[in-house]
Design a protein around this motif. Structure first.
Motif, PDB file in Angstrom:
ATOM      1  N   ILE A  80      -0.171  20.672 -37.042  1.00  0.00           N
ATOM      2  CA  ILE A  80       0.997  20.077 -37.687  1.00  0.00           C
ATOM      3  C   ILE A  80       2.093  21.129 -37.792  1.00  0.00           C
ATOM      4  O   ILE A  80       1.853  22.246 -38.244  1.00  0.00           O
ATOM      5  CB  ILE A  80       0.648  19.521 -39.069  1.00  0.00           C
ATOM      6  N   SER A  81       3.280  20.732 -37.353  1.00  0.00           N
ATOM      7  CA  SER A  81       4.436  21.612 -37.401  1.00  0.00           C
ATOM      8  C   SER A  81       5.556  20.916 -38.174  1.00  0.00           C
ATOM      9  O   SER A  81       5.948  19.805 -37.826  1.00  0.00           O
ATOM     10  CB  SER A  81       4.890  21.929 -35.970  1.00  0.00           C
ATOM     11  N   VAL A  82       6.041  21.571 -39.209  1.00  0.00           N
ATOM     12  CA  VAL A  82       7.160  21.033 -39.980  1.00  0.00           C
ATOM     13  C   VAL A  82       8.412  21.757 -39.499  1.00  0.00           C
ATOM     14  O   VAL A  82       8.647  22.908 -39.844  1.00  0.00           O
ATOM     15  CB  VAL A  82       6.960  21.224 -41.497  1.00  0.00           C
ATOM     16  N   GLU A  83       9.190  21.079 -38.663  1.00  0.00           N
ATOM     17  CA  GLU A  83      10.361  21.695 -38.048  1.00  0.00           C
ATOM     18  C   GLU A  83      11.669  21.326 -38.734  1.00  0.00           C
ATOM     19  O   GLU A  83      12.710  21.857 -38.389  1.00  0.00           O
ATOM     20  CB  GLU A  83      10.418  21.329 -36.562  1.00  0.00           C
ATOM     21  N   CYS A  84      11.600  20.432 -39.686  1.00  0.00           N
ATOM     22  CA  CYS A  84      12.784  20.029 -40.447  1.00  0.00           C
ATOM     23  C   CYS A  84      12.498  20.321 -41.918  1.00  0.00           C
ATOM     24  O   CYS A  84      11.564  19.756 -42.495  1.00  0.00           O
ATOM     25  CB  CYS A  84      13.065  18.546 -40.228  1.00  0.00           C
ATOM     26  N   GLY A  85      13.305  21.200 -42.498  1.00  0.00           N
ATOM     27  CA  GLY A  85      13.094  21.607 -43.877  1.00  0.00           C
ATOM     28  C   GLY A  85      13.159  20.480 -44.889  1.00  0.00           C
ATOM     29  O   GLY A  85      12.582  20.592 -45.976  1.00  0.00           O
TER      30      GLY A  85
END
Length: 176
Positions: free
Chosen positions: A23-28
């Motif tokens: 899982i990658s959170v690319e939007c803060g």
């Protein structure tokens, strides 16, 4: 960083059973929701994958929590649609080498669209995120909704998966 903190960090992307979910959170903006979006996304993907039973075997997929502009760019490049959308799924479609995990693909969720839809439908963003991850994961497993019969089957499966997570039917009252 303590050994316990290192172990907890490393465990965040370890296989659950024989499933690896990155899982990658690319939007803060996702981190400002007050929801543990990584845990929720993993739980939703696992629930969708569980519908395949043990026959699924060792597999990997990624979930990217992104922004509208990124999803719009991907939608334009890969689907020829110059608009953002709530979720995109990109099945890997690659053959599996002996002893290697089956690469399922990527699920990308757009924050702004997801948040707007949740507000419009009067549901929590966390429930909507879970629905979008389940939906995208089912696409990676080969489910589709182009034909009415396919849509009915996929929506029924989504509803059952989400009910198992304690989430109301997303298609009730015309939502979804």
């Amino acid at each position: 960083m303590t050994v316990d903190a290192l172990n907890a960090s490393a465990a965040a992307n370890l296989p659950v059973g024989r499933t690896q979910i990155d899982i990658s959170v690319e939007c803060g903006d996702w981190t400002k929701t007050g929801v543990d979006v990584e845990t929720l996304s993993r739980r939703a993907a696992e629930a969708a994958l569980a519908t395949e039973g043990p026959g699924l075997g060792h597999c990997e997929l990624s979930i990217v929590l992104s922004d509208d502009d990124t999803v719009r760019d991907l939608n334009r490049k890969w689907r020829g649609r110059d608009s953002s959308t709530n979720v995109l799924a990109f099945p890997a479609g690659s053959p599996v080498a002996d002893g290697q995990p089956r690469l399922l693909g990527d699920v990308i969720v757009a924050f702004g669209v997801a948040k707007s839809e949740a507000v419009q439908d009067g549901i929590g963003l966390s429930d909507h995120l879970a629905h979008l991850v389940v939906h995208g994961t089912l696409h990676l497993l080969g489910y589709d909704h182009q034909e009415d019969s396919e849509a009915e089957a996929m929506e029924g499966l989504e509803t059952r998966i989400l009910a198992g997570m304690g989430i109301a039917d997303p298609y009730a009252d015309g939502n979804g």
